[in-house]
Write an enzyme that holds these catalytic residues in place. Structure first.
Site, PDB file in Angstrom:
ATOM      1  N   ASP A   8       0.955  -1.170  -0.085  1.00 44.07           N
ATOM      2  CA  ASP A   8      -0.067  -0.151  -0.074  1.00 44.07           C
ATOM      3  C   ASP A   8       0.809   1.211   0.071  1.00 44.07           C
ATOM      4  O   ASP A   8       2.147   1.051   0.517  1.00 44.07           O
ATOM      5  CB  ASP A   8      -0.860  -0.082   1.188  1.00 44.07           C
ATOM      6  CG  ASP A   8      -1.863   1.159   1.531  1.00 44.07           C
ATOM      7  OD1 ASP A   8      -2.400   1.585   0.207  1.00 44.07           O
ATOM      8  OD2 ASP A   8      -1.957   1.855   2.498  1.00 44.07           O
TER       9      ASP A   8
ATOM     10  N   ASP B   2      -0.255   5.093   0.707  1.00 44.43           N
ATOM     11  CA  ASP B   2      -0.651   6.118   1.657  1.00 44.43           C
ATOM     12  C   ASP B   2      -0.582   5.562   3.065  1.00 44.43           C
ATOM     13  O   ASP B   2      -1.219   4.411   3.477  1.00 44.43           O
ATOM     14  CB  ASP B   2      -1.961   6.711   1.400  1.00 44.43           C
ATOM     15  CG  ASP B   2      -1.951   6.948   0.101  1.00 44.43           C
ATOM     16  OD1 ASP B   2      -1.115   7.935  -0.469  1.00 44.43           O
ATOM     17  OD2 ASP B   2      -2.810   7.046  -0.687  1.00 44.43           O
TER      18      ASP B   2
END
Length: 225
Positions: A7, A9
């Site tokens: 991922d 963010d």
């Protein structure tokens, strides 16, 4: 050699690039400041709470892309990445990426944030492969709509499966690092799910299932929590 999924963010960077891009647009006077900021913050709260209406958010977030020529957007994006993103790239995230790269793994960022915002971030991180929500285009202009399946929650799983079919990859030995409860569908698919600076809900699931829990914010290298 395996897939190493990340991922973006609040995982590889110490912030949310989607939310920060919205704030940048406000600061540059490119959108209706008070109303846009109010909605940007509200959608971010919904995301953090696990109740985001992804279609409503994308109608909001992609609309500004349709209002400006590509050349202007790219100039603003370069300034945004330089001023807002580069300072929050975590050194331990770079170390983690380097560890998987040295192991011969295939690195892939899988993010709900749209590819216009995230493509140069992935490039700066040296990650060749990116799965992100795709803004629709007509010619050289964005339409303000989304193309295909948003890369969010179960959509991340669907998009990854399509990517693996195209690239002849599978999930044998795979890893996925994420901070968010919204990524549980993909975390449950891989062989090595790793909760990374997780939100409380993801941390609770990780502890219950004996998944590793790490931080990338405690120094130059990943640390167990």
């Amino acid at each position: 050699m395996a897939l190493a999924l990340f991922d973006l963010d609040n995982t590889l960077i110490a912030g949310d690039s989607d939310h920060l891009w919205g704030r940048f647009l406000v600061a540059q006077g490119l959108v209706d400041g008070p109303e846009f900021e109010r909605m940007n913050d509200a959608f971010y709260r919904d995301y953090r709470a696990g109740r985001l209406d992804i279609r409503a958010f994308l109608r909001f977030a992609l609309r500004p892309l349709a209002r400006h020529p590509r050349a202007e957007l790219e100039a603003w994006r370069e300034q945004f990445v330089r001023e807002e993103i580069e300072p929050i790239v975590l050194p331990a995230a770079r170390a983690l990426l380097a560890r998987h790269r040295a192991a011969g793994d295939t690195l892939l960022i899988v993010t709900a944030t749209n590819s216009f915002v995230t493509a140069p971030i992935a490039e700066r991180l040296g990650v060749e492969h990116l799965l992100a929500t795709e803004p629709e285009t007509e010619g050289d202009r964005f339409t303000g709509e989304v193309a295909g399946v948003p890369c969010f929650r179960e959509g991340k799983v669907q998009r990854l499966r399509e990517w693996m079919q195209r690239h002849g990859e599978d999930l044998a030995g795979s890893w996925f690092y994420s901070d968010s409860r919204n990524d549980l569908p993909l975390l449950e698919e891989v062989e090595h799910p790793v909760a990374t600076d997780p939100d409380p809900e993801l941390e609770a699931v990780a502890r219950q299932r004996a998944w590793p829990v790490i931080t990338l914010r405690a120094g130059p290298t990943p640390q167990e929590l």
